[in-house]
Motif scaffolding. Sequence first.
Motif, PDB file in Angstrom:
ATOM      1  N   LYS A   1      -0.163 -27.699  97.518  1.00  0.00           N
ATOM      2  CA  LYS A   1      -0.564 -26.743  98.717  1.00  0.00           C
ATOM      3  C   LYS A   1      -1.555 -27.285  99.368  1.00  0.00           C
ATOM      4  N   LEU A   2      -1.557 -27.304 100.896  1.00  0.00           N
ATOM      5  CA  LEU A   2      -2.677 -27.676 101.953  1.00  0.00           C
ATOM      6  C   LEU A   2      -2.534 -26.714 102.887  1.00  0.00           C
ATOM      7  N   ASN A   3      -3.588 -26.190 103.066  1.00  0.00           N
ATOM      8  CA  ASN A   3      -4.060 -25.355 104.107  1.00  0.00           C
ATOM      9  C   ASN A   3      -5.068 -25.794 105.021  1.00  0.00           C
ATOM     10  N   LEU A   4      -4.722 -26.245 106.283  1.00  0.00           N
ATOM     11  CA  LEU A   4      -5.506 -26.738 107.266  1.00  0.00           C
ATOM     12  C   LEU A   4      -5.502 -26.176 108.790  1.00  0.00           C
TER      13      LEU A   4
ATOM     14  N   LEU B   1      16.050 -33.013 107.790  1.00  0.00           N
ATOM     15  CA  LEU B   1      16.169 -33.457 106.638  1.00  0.00           C
ATOM     16  C   LEU B   1      15.492 -32.729 105.740  1.00  0.00           C
ATOM     17  N   LEU B   2      14.497 -31.974 106.176  1.00  0.00           N
ATOM     18  CA  LEU B   2      13.460 -31.409 105.232  1.00  0.00           C
ATOM     19  C   LEU B   2      14.292 -30.050 104.566  1.00  0.00           C
ATOM     20  N   PRO B   3      13.846 -30.190 103.298  1.00  0.00           N
ATOM     21  CA  PRO B   3      14.553 -28.950 102.420  1.00  0.00           C
ATOM     22  C   PRO B   3      13.975 -27.652 102.780  1.00  0.00           C
ATOM     23  N   THR B   4      13.012 -27.507 103.428  1.00  0.00           N
ATOM     24  CA  THR B   4      11.940 -26.336 104.068  1.00  0.00           C
ATOM     25  C   THR B   4      12.998 -25.088 104.070  1.00  0.00           C
ATOM     26  N   THR B   5      12.767 -23.940 103.324  1.00  0.00           N
ATOM     27  CA  THR B   5      13.471 -22.550 103.579  1.00  0.00           C
ATOM     28  C   THR B   5      12.543 -21.541 104.457  1.00  0.00           C
ATOM     29  N   GLU B   6      11.277 -21.998 104.494  1.00  0.00           N
ATOM     30  CA  GLU B   6      10.366 -21.047 105.006  1.00  0.00           C
ATOM     31  C   GLU B   6       9.459 -21.632 106.229  1.00  0.00           C
TER      32      GLU B   6
ATOM     33  N   HIS C   1      10.437 -36.346 106.856  1.00  0.00           N
ATOM     34  CA  HIS C   1      11.476 -36.371 105.916  1.00  0.00           C
ATOM     35  C   HIS C   1      11.357 -36.492 104.567  1.00  0.00           C
ATOM     36  N   ARG C   2       9.892 -37.504 104.415  1.00  0.00           N
ATOM     37  CA  ARG C   2       9.444 -38.103 102.910  1.00  0.00           C
ATOM     38  C   ARG C   2       8.891 -36.783 102.214  1.00  0.00           C
ATOM     39  N   LEU C   3       8.630 -35.731 102.771  1.00  0.00           N
ATOM     40  CA  LEU C   3       8.237 -34.496 101.928  1.00  0.00           C
ATOM     41  C   LEU C   3       9.391 -33.890 101.410  1.00  0.00           C
ATOM     42  N   TYR C   4       9.921 -34.341 100.424  1.00  0.00           N
ATOM     43  CA  TYR C   4      11.466 -33.904 100.142  1.00  0.00           C
ATOM     44  C   TYR C   4      10.927 -32.680  99.421  1.00  0.00           C
ATOM     45  N   ARG C   5       9.916 -32.205  98.814  1.00  0.00           N
ATOM     46  CA  ARG C   5       9.841 -31.047  98.135  1.00  0.00           C
ATOM     47  C   ARG C   5       9.281 -29.908  98.968  1.00  0.00           C
ATOM     48  N   LEU C   6       8.851 -30.161 100.202  1.00  0.00           N
ATOM     49  CA  LEU C   6       8.509 -29.327 100.994  1.00  0.00           C
ATOM     50  C   LEU C   6       9.199 -28.043 101.250  1.00  0.00           C
ATOM     51  N   CYS C   7       8.677 -26.566 100.894  1.00  0.00           N
ATOM     52  CA  CYS C   7       9.556 -25.505 100.989  1.00  0.00           C
ATOM     53  C   CYS C   7       8.859 -24.613 101.741  1.00  0.00           C
ATOM     54  N   GLN C   8       7.629 -24.381 102.418  1.00  0.00           N
ATOM     55  CA  GLN C   8       6.784 -23.680 103.402  1.00  0.00           C
ATOM     56  C   GLN C   8       6.384 -24.517 104.238  1.00  0.00           C
ATOM     57  N   LEU C   9       6.398 -24.501 105.474  1.00  0.00           N
ATOM     58  CA  LEU C   9       5.951 -25.268 106.579  1.00  0.00           C
ATOM     59  C   LEU C   9       5.673 -24.271 107.548  1.00  0.00           C
TER      60      LEU C   9
ATOM     61  N   VAL D   1       4.405 -28.882  98.462  1.00  0.00           N
ATOM     62  CA  VAL D   1       5.346 -27.683  98.542  1.00  0.00           C
ATOM     63  C   VAL D   1       5.201 -26.598  99.495  1.00  0.00           C
ATOM     64  N   ASP D   2       3.939 -26.570  99.954  1.00  0.00           N
ATOM     65  CA  ASP D   2       3.434 -25.716 100.896  1.00  0.00           C
ATOM     66  C   ASP D   2       2.176 -26.344 101.992  1.00  0.00           C
ATOM     67  N   LEU D   3       2.490 -26.248 103.125  1.00  0.00           N
ATOM     68  CA  LEU D   3       1.577 -27.160 104.222  1.00  0.00           C
ATOM     69  C   LEU D   3       1.651 -26.001 105.273  1.00  0.00           C
ATOM     70  N   ASN D   4       0.316 -25.704 105.479  1.00  0.00           N
ATOM     71  CA  ASN D   4      -0.035 -24.948 106.634  1.00  0.00           C
ATOM     72  C   ASN D   4      -0.794 -25.485 107.751  1.00  0.00           C
ATOM     73  N   LEU D   5      -0.426 -25.741 108.902  1.00  0.00           N
ATOM     74  CA  LEU D   5      -1.078 -26.354 109.858  1.00  0.00           C
ATOM     75  C   LEU D   5      -0.997 -25.513 111.221  1.00  0.00           C
ATOM     76  N   ASP D   6      -0.918 -23.927 110.920  1.00  0.00           N
ATOM     77  CA  ASP D   6      -0.957 -23.191 112.185  1.00  0.00           C
ATOM     78  C   ASP D   6      -1.929 -23.262 112.747  1.00  0.00           C
ATOM     79  N   ASN D   7      -2.179 -23.197 114.380  1.00  0.00           N
ATOM     80  CA  ASN D   7      -3.249 -22.653 115.019  1.00  0.00           C
ATOM     81  C   ASN D   7      -4.099 -24.070 114.996  1.00  0.00           C
ATOM     82  N   ASN D   8      -3.486 -25.247 115.304  1.00  0.00           N
ATOM     83  CA  ASN D   8      -4.005 -26.514 115.652  1.00  0.00           C
ATOM     84  C   ASN D   8      -3.869 -26.735 117.132  1.00  0.00           C
ATOM     85  N   GLN D   9      -3.849 -28.056 117.475  1.00  0.00           N
ATOM     86  CA  GLN D   9      -3.468 -28.675 118.704  1.00  0.00           C
ATOM     87  C   GLN D   9      -2.545 -29.960 118.609  1.00  0.00           C
ATOM     88  N   ILE D  10      -1.743 -29.768 117.441  1.00  0.00           N
ATOM     89  CA  ILE D  10      -0.711 -30.855 117.278  1.00  0.00           C
ATOM     90  C   ILE D  10       0.206 -31.103 118.382  1.00  0.00           C
TER      91      ILE D  10
END
Length: 307
Positions: free
Chosen positions: A205-208, A268-273, A244-252, A227-236
């Motif tokens: 889990k990473l929240n930035l 190709l991401l497995p992301t469901t959320e 696609h290497r993040l093959y376990r990522l469920c939440q983005l 599994v869980d990556l949060n990059l909301d509210n940045n300037q990306i």
Amino acid sequence: MYPVQSPVIKFLIWVLQKIDNFLSRNRDCVQNRIKLVKKNRFTELNLRDCHLNKIPPEIFDLVWLQELDLSGNRITEIPEAIASLYNLTKLNLSKNQISKIPDSIYYLIHLQDLDLSQNQLTKFPKGITWMLSIEQLNLSGNYLVEVPKSIAYMSNLCQLYLSKNQFTWFPEPVTRLSCLSELYLHNNQIQKIPDSINRLSKLTKLNLSCNHIKEFPESLTRLANLVDLNLDNNQIRKIDNSIHRLYRLCQLKLSGNQLEELPESFALLPTTELSIEGNILKKPPQAEAEKGMDSIRNFFRTNQTEE
């Protein structure tokens, strides 16, 4: 003859009496809890929200304590005597007014969970970095600007909370924490994710979110266990094609950025959320992307067929 008191004065006297009675009852309540723990040798003591200005010295005689909650008080200082509570495994000092941690905290050799969030710390307490037993450390809501290199000694640290501080750069010493599985750095002023982040191979889990990050680097896609990556509210503006290497990522979460397009590999991401609102996407169109991953996959699949 006594002067006649005005209604206002009478009211103020009444309020002060009420406050004094409350504080008196509160002191009695605290002492009764301590006596109860001492009499029965209970291993947990909860003095949360007790309006304490300091840690009652009687606590330091309870050397068998394993869990101590002193959160939500007005404590400004931790005495050196804290070292006597060497059996503690969990210590909660959040929501106080603590500005300094004594080095003697190092003697809490069994401590696994330490919460110092929402205090007034301006420097990362170096004494904590010698505490090899800690698995969860919460320093959110302080005034920290950097993390010492010695944090690398915390070989058992799994969860680290550093949100709502004053970091302008990603605290790179954190990338030396080989066992880290959860990292929370949201609501800071971080501008860039360093390449060294790929050292955090166990991170799930990473929240930035809520920072000033402009790039989604390739090194981020090397966190294979994420599994869980949060990059909301940045300037990306752009997502690296190797996502696609993040093959376990469920939440983005990518809402509130400046994304104009997604790479085809995104499908190709497995992301469901997926959260992607508040961008300026053209490929796929913003409205289609907001429908979710199935819509994004369908868009790229259709484009490939047409080509």
